[in-house]
Design an enzyme around this catalytic site. Structure first.
Site, PDB file in Angstrom:
ATOM      1  N   SER A   9      41.899  44.006  45.305  1.00 40.86           N
ATOM      2  CA  SER A   9      40.699  44.802  44.957  1.00 40.86           C
ATOM      3  C   SER A   9      40.846  45.400  43.476  1.00 40.86           C
ATOM      4  O   SER A   9      42.047  46.060  43.124  1.00 40.86           O
ATOM      5  CB  SER A   9      40.612  46.066  45.810  1.00 40.86           C
ATOM      6  OG  SER A   9      39.550  47.110  45.190  1.00 40.86           O
ATOM      7  N   HIS A  34      38.252  40.931  43.961  1.00 38.95           N
ATOM      8  CA  HIS A  34      37.375  41.763  44.965  1.00 38.95           C
ATOM      9  C   HIS A  34      36.908  42.895  43.875  1.00 38.95           C
ATOM     10  O   HIS A  34      37.623  43.599  43.334  1.00 38.95           O
ATOM     11  CB  HIS A  34      38.077  42.220  46.247  1.00 38.95           C
ATOM     12  CG  HIS A  34      37.120  43.163  47.032  1.00 38.95           C
ATOM     13  ND1 HIS A  34      36.283  42.383  47.705  1.00 38.95           N
ATOM     14  CD2 HIS A  34      36.722  44.419  47.165  1.00 38.95           C
ATOM     15  CE1 HIS A  34      35.637  43.357  48.569  1.00 38.95           C
ATOM     16  NE2 HIS A  34      35.952  44.549  48.029  1.00 38.95           N
ATOM     17  N   ASP A  36      35.007  46.269  43.843  1.00 41.11           N
ATOM     18  CA  ASP A  36      34.043  47.423  44.380  1.00 41.11           C
ATOM     19  C   ASP A  36      33.190  48.131  43.707  1.00 41.11           C
ATOM     20  O   ASP A  36      33.487  48.997  42.516  1.00 41.11           O
ATOM     21  CB  ASP A  36      35.239  48.455  44.757  1.00 41.11           C
ATOM     22  CG  ASP A  36      36.020  47.779  46.054  1.00 41.11           C
ATOM     23  OD1 ASP A  36      35.631  47.393  46.924  1.00 41.11           O
ATOM     24  OD2 ASP A  36      37.159  47.605  45.833  1.00 41.11           O
ATOM     25  N   MET A  38      30.447  51.012  43.289  1.00 37.75           N
ATOM     26  CA  MET A  38      30.130  52.566  43.695  1.00 37.75           C
ATOM     27  C   MET A  38      29.241  53.149  42.922  1.00 37.75           C
ATOM     28  O   MET A  38      29.694  53.123  41.815  1.00 37.75           O
ATOM     29  CB  MET A  38      31.577  53.094  44.091  1.00 37.75           C
ATOM     30  CG  MET A  38      32.630  52.496  45.090  1.00 37.75           C
ATOM     31  SD  MET A  38      33.886  53.630  45.378  1.00 37.75           S
ATOM     32  CE  MET A  38      35.270  52.259  46.106  1.00 37.75           C
ATOM     33  N   HIS A  67      31.441  43.609  46.232  1.00 40.75           N
ATOM     34  CA  HIS A  67      31.013  44.639  47.495  1.00 40.75           C
ATOM     35  C   HIS A  67      30.109  45.972  46.823  1.00 40.75           C
ATOM     36  O   HIS A  67      30.790  46.746  46.197  1.00 40.75           O
ATOM     37  CB  HIS A  67      32.250  45.096  47.826  1.00 40.75           C
ATOM     38  CG  HIS A  67      32.240  45.947  49.174  1.00 40.75           C
ATOM     39  ND1 HIS A  67      33.399  46.775  49.695  1.00 40.75           N
ATOM     40  CD2 HIS A  67      31.310  46.454  49.774  1.00 40.75           C
ATOM     41  CE1 HIS A  67      32.995  47.612  50.606  1.00 40.75           C
ATOM     42  NE2 HIS A  67      31.668  47.340  50.813  1.00 40.75           N
ATOM     43  N   MET A  69      28.618  48.857  47.371  1.00 39.42           N
ATOM     44  CA  MET A  69      28.371  50.369  48.016  1.00 39.42           C
ATOM     45  C   MET A  69      27.567  51.277  47.392  1.00 39.42           C
ATOM     46  O   MET A  69      27.995  52.267  46.732  1.00 39.42           O
ATOM     47  CB  MET A  69      29.955  51.157  48.049  1.00 39.42           C
ATOM     48  CG  MET A  69      30.870  50.148  48.868  1.00 39.42           C
ATOM     49  SD  MET A  69      32.594  50.733  48.823  1.00 39.42           S
ATOM     50  CE  MET A  69      33.185  49.558  47.423  1.00 39.42           C
ATOM     51  N   MET A 138      34.868  47.257  57.214  1.00 40.82           N
ATOM     52  CA  MET A 138      35.505  48.368  56.512  1.00 40.82           C
ATOM     53  C   MET A 138      36.675  48.999  57.607  1.00 40.82           C
ATOM     54  O   MET A 138      36.253  49.196  58.629  1.00 40.82           O
ATOM     55  CB  MET A 138      34.699  49.237  56.061  1.00 40.82           C
ATOM     56  CG  MET A 138      33.756  48.797  54.952  1.00 40.82           C
ATOM     57  SD  MET A 138      34.757  48.480  53.587  1.00 40.82           S
ATOM     58  CE  MET A 138      35.702  49.948  53.157  1.00 40.82           C
ATOM     59  N   ASP A 174      38.849  45.157  54.959  1.00 40.67           N
ATOM     60  CA  ASP A 174      38.879  45.927  53.632  1.00 40.67           C
ATOM     61  C   ASP A 174      39.258  47.528  53.912  1.00 40.67           C
ATOM     62  O   ASP A 174      38.677  48.199  54.425  1.00 40.67           O
ATOM     63  CB  ASP A 174      37.706  45.768  52.844  1.00 40.67           C
ATOM     64  CG  ASP A 174      37.808  46.499  51.372  1.00 40.67           C
ATOM     65  OD1 ASP A 174      39.105  47.023  51.170  1.00 40.67           O
ATOM     66  OD2 ASP A 174      36.754  46.708  50.633  1.00 40.67           O
TER      67      ASP A 174
END
Length: 227
Positions: A9, A34, A36, A38, A67, A69, A138, A174
């Site tokens: 990540s 990966h 992330d 957000m 991913h 979010m 998660m 994750d």
């Protein structure tokens, strides 16, 4: 023996050196990258968007495992696809039309994935399994790196594995993944592990042998327990 895929990540890396960090983890044996994303709304943190992913894309040909979010997610799917994402994961909790979101991702030519927060039951997947290429479970509450692994997700992974049957769907975990927790989830059926702090801790692009050692150790413990 099945080889577990390791997806470092980038949330845990030095953001001021993204290109160098990507090159370093690629050389250290990362299978996927990966990413992330957000938004400070769906989760209590803000990271980066499609422009940063597009800037990373030329520096590796590894799978970009994005991913999201964020909520809503549908208005931004095309932007993340164009930025170079290969797998796009949306949260089951992020909008009312999960099936529509997954159809949209596949229509963009990308692999479609759904993520479940620790408190979300796997039953929400029942009617979208045929839309999925990957399920992201998660094992911490999303929003911050460095959290402790939630053991209750081990049984959840096993139930998802049973639910999938013979469908070609990856199971990714994750959150709090280390050499100690990795075999717990691979024994339950996971085959892709997102690893943040446990890869990057103590290393740097100039000291990437630390990343390599961490990745090798986690992969070895995970593979030894793989179903």
């Amino acid at each position: 023996m099945t080889s577990t895929l390791i997806a470092p990540s980038m949330l845990a890396c030095d953001f001021s050196r993204l290109r160098d960090e990507i090159k370093a983890v690629e050389g250290a044996g990362a299978d996927w990258i990966h990413l992330d994303v957000m938004d400070g709304h769906f989760v209590p943190n803000i990271t980066f968007g499609p422009n940063v992913i597009a800037a990373m894309r030329p520096h590796t040909d590894k799978v970009f495992d994005t991913h999201l979010m964020i909520a809503p997610c549908d208005p931004y799917l095309e932007a993340f696809a164009k930025a170079g994402s290969d797998v796009i994961t949306v949260h089951a909790e992020a909008g009312p039309h999960l099936d529509r979101s997954l159809q949209a991702i596949r229509a963009l030519g990308k692999k479609a994935a759904v993520s479940l927060n620790p408190g979300t039951p796997e039953s929400v997947l029942e009617y979208v399994l045929d839309r999925l290429d990957l399920i992201l479970v998660m094992s911490v509450n999303p929003g911050f790196g460095g959290q402790k692994f939630i053991p209750a997700v081990i049984d959840k992974v096993a139930r998802i594995r049973d639910m999938i049957g013979d469908r070609p769907i990856d199971i990714e975990v994750d959150g709090g993944v280390t050499a100690e927790t990795a075999p717990l989830v691979t024994a339950a059926g996971a085959n892709v592990l997102v690893v943040g702090s446990a890869v990057f801790k103590g290393g740097s692009p100039e000291n990437a042998q630390v990343y390599e050692r961490h990745i090798k150790t986690i992969r070895a413990t995970a593979d030894a327990a793989h179903v």
